[in-house]
Scaffold this motif. Structure first.
Motif, PDB file in Angstrom:
ATOM      1  N   TYR A  34     -21.551 -30.076  41.994  1.00  0.00           N
ATOM      2  CA  TYR A  34     -22.218 -31.003  42.715  1.00  0.00           C
ATOM      3  C   TYR A  34     -21.275 -31.427  43.884  1.00  0.00           C
ATOM      4  N   LYS A  38     -21.984 -30.849  48.087  1.00  0.00           N
ATOM      5  CA  LYS A  38     -21.638 -32.099  48.998  1.00  0.00           C
ATOM      6  C   LYS A  38     -20.499 -31.772  49.899  1.00  0.00           C
ATOM      7  N   ASP A  39     -19.719 -30.680  49.691  1.00  0.00           N
ATOM      8  CA  ASP A  39     -18.613 -30.478  50.437  1.00  0.00           C
ATOM      9  C   ASP A  39     -17.556 -31.614  50.202  1.00  0.00           C
ATOM     10  N   ASP A  40     -17.458 -32.083  49.102  1.00  0.00           N
ATOM     11  CA  ASP A  40     -16.525 -33.183  48.827  1.00  0.00           C
ATOM     12  C   ASP A  40     -15.284 -32.620  47.929  1.00  0.00           C
TER      13      ASP A  40
END
Length: 100
Positions: A34, A38-40
Motif C-alpha cells: 500500500y 501511494k509512493d509513501d
C-alpha cells in the motif's frame, strides 16, 4: 526478533509462533505494498523491514522445525538433595522452555 539468535544457537524454533509470524508477515507485506502504491516511503520502509524480518522467522521455523516438549532439555525446580531429583527424574521437573 531477539529469539533469532537463540533459535540458530539451539537449532530449535519451538519458541516461535508460526501463526503469529505468518499473520505479521501478511500484515507487513500488505502495508508495504500500500505504501508503494501511494509512493509513501514512511509506510514502505518500516513495513518492508518488518516483512523481511518475518520472512526470516518463517524460514527459521521451516528450516529448524519445532521439537516436541519431550525432546526439550529438562530443569529440576526445587529438588534439593540427590537421588532422583539430582538425576532430573523427579515429579517436579519441567521443560526448560517453560521456565521464565
Amino acid at each position: 526478533m531477539s529469539l533469532i539468535g537463540n533459535v540458530v544457537r539451539l537449532r530449535d524454533a519451538s519458541v516461535m509462533m508460526p501463526e503469529m509470524t505468518t499473520l505479521a508477515f501478511c500484515n507487513n507485506l500488505l502495508w508495504s505494498l500500500y505504501g508503494h502504491l501511494k509512493d509513501d516511503p514512511y509506510m514502505m520502509i518500516p513495513n518492508g523491514i518488518g516483512t523481511t524480518l518475518c520472512a526470516i522467522q518463517l524460514f527459521l521455523i521451516v528450516y529448524y522445525g519445532r521439537k516436541s516438549a519431550s525432546a526439550l532439555p529438562v530443569a529440576v525446580v526445587g529438588g534439593g538433595g540427590g537421588g532422583a531429583a539430582a538425576a532430573g527424574m523427579s515429579s517436579d521437573a519441567v521443560p526448560m522452555a517453560e521456565i521464565p
